[in-house]
Design an enzyme around this catalytic site. Structure first.
Site, PDB file in Angstrom:
ATOM      1  CG  ASP A   1      -1.721   1.253   1.449  1.00 24.32           C
ATOM      2  OD1 ASP A   1      -2.704   1.280   0.659  1.00 24.32           O
ATOM      3  OD2 ASP A   1      -1.167   2.246   2.124  1.00 24.32           O
TER       4      ASP A   1
ATOM      5  CE1 TYR B   1       0.561   7.737   3.020  1.00 31.05           C
ATOM      6  CE2 TYR B   1       1.271   5.711   2.194  1.00 31.05           C
ATOM      7  CZ  TYR B   1       0.027   6.565   2.746  1.00 31.05           C
ATOM      8  OH  TYR B   1      -0.875   5.909   3.328  1.00 31.05           O
TER       9      TYR B   1
ATOM     10  CE  LYS C   1      -4.006   4.720   1.251  1.00 35.75           C
ATOM     11  NZ  LYS C   1      -2.683   4.686   1.344  1.00 35.75           N
TER      12      LYS C   1
ATOM     13  CG  HIS D   1      -4.800  10.000   1.224  1.00 34.61           C
ATOM     14  ND1 HIS D   1      -3.207   9.834   0.632  1.00 34.61           N
ATOM     15  CD2 HIS D   1      -4.740   9.433   2.351  1.00 34.61           C
ATOM     16  CE1 HIS D   1      -2.605   9.460   1.711  1.00 34.61           C
ATOM     17  NE2 HIS D   1      -3.514   9.065   2.632  1.00 34.61           N
TER      18      HIS D   1
ATOM     19  N   GLY E   1      -1.360   1.149  15.845  1.00 39.31           N
ATOM     20  CA  GLY E   1      -1.677   2.514  16.556  1.00 39.31           C
ATOM     21  C   GLY E   1      -0.245   3.166  16.280  1.00 39.31           C
TER      22      GLY E   1
ATOM     23  CE  LYS F   1       7.235   2.642   8.867  1.00 37.88           C
ATOM     24  NZ  LYS F   1       8.031   3.269  10.058  1.00 37.88           N
ATOM     25  CB  SER F   2       7.770  -2.931  10.154  1.00 38.47           C
ATOM     26  OG  SER F   2       9.152  -3.116  10.583  1.00 38.47           O
ATOM     27  CB  THR F   3      11.837   0.377   7.552  1.00 38.68           C
ATOM     28  OG1 THR F   3      12.057   0.663   9.075  1.00 38.68           O
ATOM     29  CG2 THR F   3      10.904   1.366   6.988  1.00 38.68           C
TER      30      THR F   3
ATOM     31  NE  ARG G   1      10.366  -3.517  15.497  1.00 37.02           N
ATOM     32  CZ  ARG G   1      10.666  -2.479  15.860  1.00 37.02           C
ATOM     33  NH1 ARG G   1      10.379  -1.507  15.115  1.00 37.02           N
ATOM     34  NH2 ARG G   1      11.264  -2.163  16.909  1.00 37.02           N
ATOM     35  CB  ILE G   2       8.658  -7.082   7.441  1.00 28.27           C
ATOM     36  CG1 ILE G   2       8.897  -5.702   7.315  1.00 28.27           C
ATOM     37  CG2 ILE G   2       7.820  -7.568   6.070  1.00 28.27           C
ATOM     38  CD1 ILE G   2       9.846  -5.112   6.176  1.00 28.27           C
TER      39      ILE G   2
ATOM     40  CD  GLU H   1       7.003  -9.223  16.028  1.00 27.39           C
ATOM     41  OE1 GLU H   1       8.260  -9.162  16.038  1.00 27.39           O
ATOM     42  OE2 GLU H   1       6.259  -8.758  16.654  1.00 27.39           O
ATOM     43  CG  ASN H   2       4.427  -6.949  11.844  1.00 30.12           C
ATOM     44  OD1 ASN H   2       4.434  -7.362  13.164  1.00 30.12           O
ATOM     45  ND2 ASN H   2       4.657  -5.627  11.487  1.00 30.12           N
TER      46      ASN H   2
HETATM   47  P1  A2P Z   1       9.543   0.166  12.412  1.00 35.24           P
HETATM   48  O1  A2P Z   1       9.216   0.558  11.069  1.00 35.24           O
HETATM   49  O2  A2P Z   1      10.895   0.874  12.729  1.00 35.24           O
HETATM   50  O3  A2P Z   1       9.616  -1.353  12.244  1.00 35.24           O
HETATM   51  P2  A2P Z   1       1.265   0.998  12.246  1.00 35.24           P
HETATM   52  O4  A2P Z   1       1.127  -0.270  11.339  1.00 35.24           O
HETATM   53  O5  A2P Z   1       0.296   0.963  13.218  1.00 35.24           O
HETATM   54  O6  A2P Z   1       1.455   2.330  11.724  1.00 35.24           O
HETATM   55  O7  A2P Z   1       2.828   0.853  13.195  1.00 35.24           O
HETATM   56  C1  A2P Z   1       3.966   1.077  12.446  1.00 35.24           C
HETATM   57  C2  A2P Z   1       5.132   1.375  13.726  1.00 35.24           C
HETATM   58  O8  A2P Z   1       5.149   0.136  14.541  1.00 35.24           O
HETATM   59  C3  A2P Z   1       6.352   1.773  13.230  1.00 35.24           C
HETATM   60  O9  A2P Z   1       7.097   2.541  14.038  1.00 35.24           O
HETATM   61  C4  A2P Z   1       7.013   0.368  13.139  1.00 35.24           C
HETATM   62  O10 A2P Z   1       8.358   0.625  13.408  1.00 35.24           O
HETATM   63  C5  A2P Z   1       6.690  -0.369  14.122  1.00 35.24           C
HETATM   64  N1  A2P Z   1       6.373  -1.816  14.234  1.00 35.24           N
HETATM   65  C6  A2P Z   1       5.705  -2.338  13.241  1.00 35.24           C
HETATM   66  N2  A2P Z   1       5.852  -3.832  13.562  1.00 35.24           N
HETATM   67  C7  A2P Z   1       6.389  -3.843  14.602  1.00 35.24           C
HETATM   68  C8  A2P Z   1       6.781  -4.967  15.363  1.00 35.24           C
HETATM   69  N3  A2P Z   1       6.291  -6.396  15.079  1.00 35.24           N
HETATM   70  N4  A2P Z   1       7.146  -4.937  16.935  1.00 35.24           N
HETATM   71  C9  A2P Z   1       7.555  -3.655  17.111  1.00 35.24           C
HETATM   72  N5  A2P Z   1       7.208  -2.515  16.529  1.00 35.24           N
HETATM   73  C10 A2P Z   1       6.685  -2.613  15.176  1.00 35.24           C
END
Ligand code: A2P
Length: 282
Positions: A53, A58, A83, A113, A193, A232-234, A238-239, A241-242
């Site tokens: 997305d 952005y 968007k 948007h 959040g 969102k994650s970079t 974490r990507i 894990e999610n």
């Molecule tokens: P980062 O990009 O540094 O990994 P949302 O999706 O609600 O907008 O949340 C995104 C925020 O949550 C980003 O700051 C991201 O940080 C952080 N984040 C995303 N996945 C995780 C995770 N599995 N554990 C901890 N923080 C996470």
């Protein structure tokens, strides 16, 4: 058309959009254009995501497109959304510009948007962009129930999606019910959040019991409600894990405890007020 036929048609559309949209996507809000964004998109696709997305505002469509191409995943396996930035006037011209930046010949979903200057004026241009083949589906973001009603009363092509800030803490039940009644899929952005919900005591307690992480619990809550979700994650780990949210289940008690975290009073609005709105993506 009778009321029950209309209802049936809406339910059919809801089902067909749900079938099309991969339930987990990568959100890219606040990821700057450049290698960080290219890598996040590429990693997500390597790790099994099939939904990315972005948005004109952005400023990272070029990197999103590069990440999609560099991932090696076939274009038709990836659901790409962008968007329309409604401070400009022409959804068709802006779609053409997006496609040039993305290096794609179409997106899968093109959304307004936010409802700037009213809910309906941009829709004919969105329909035209779809007709021209620039987008397979068209939708909206940050629309309240009232704005959905106004739009759907005038639309020739119905919106497929309304993407809003949504999580147990922003459980906009009124808006969700109205979207479903209209046959529109509600999609959740900022499901963590923007990171603020990860330390909550209830979320943490459930995560510990299930031997999962707070992020996985929050994302699973959306999945169990059949709400597509775009964390969102970079960070690669974490990507990854999610994405591990399809091999466990929250119990009815867990879902109820999470539902009770809502701070919106089950609102049918897309955001609380101007002050709150300026903090949410928009
Ligand atoms: P980062 O990009 O540094 O990994 P949302 O999706 O609600 O907008 O949340 C995104 C925020 O949550 C980003 O700051 C991201 O940080 C952080 N984040 C995303 N996945 C995780 C995770 N599995 N554990 C901890 N923080 C996470």
């Amino acid at each position: 058309m009778s009321t029950s036929e209309l209802e049936e048609k809406r339910q059919e559309r809801l089902l067909s959009v749900r079938r099309e949209i991969p339930p987990l996507g990568l959100g890219t809000w606040q990821i700057p254009d450049g290698p960080e964004c290219v890598n996040a998109v590429r990693w997500a696709l390597e790790l099994g995501y099939r939904h990315i997305d972005t948005a004109q505002v952005y400023g990272n469509e070029t990197s999103v497109g590069r990440g999609v191409r560099e991932s090696g995943v076939a274009r038709d396996e990836v659901f790409v959304t962008t968007k329309f930035y409604p401070s400009s006037r022409d959804p068709v011209a802006q779609a053409e510009a997006s496609l040039r930046r993305l290096g794609l010949d179409h997106v899968d979903l093109y959304m307004i948007h936010w409802p700037r200057r009213g809910a309906t004026w941009a829709w004919p241009g969105m329909e035209r962009a779809r007709e021209l083949g620039y987008a397979r589906w068209i939708g909206v973001s940050n629309f309240s129930s009232d704005q959905m009603d106004q739009l759907t009363a005038e639309a020739t092509v119905m919106p497929a999606v309304n993407q809003v800030q949504f999580s147990p803490f922003e459980y906009r039940r009124g808006l969700l019910d109205e979207c479903e009644r209209l046959g529109v899929v509600l999609e959740a952005y900022s499901p963590l959040g923007t990171g603020r919900h990860l330390g909550d005591a209830t979320v943490t307690r459930i995560a510990e019991r299930l031997e999962r992480t707070p992020a996985q619990v929050l994302l699973r809550w959306c999945v169990q409600r059949e709400i597509p979700v775009i964390p969102k994650s970079t960070h690669r780990e974490r990507i990854e894990e999610n994405a591990q949210i399809f091999d466990f289940t929250l119990t009815d008690e867990d879902m109820a405890a999470l539902d009770a975290l809502d701070r919106t009073g089950g609102t049918d609005r897309a955001y609380a007020d101007r002050r709150h709105r300026s903090r949410s993506r928009g």
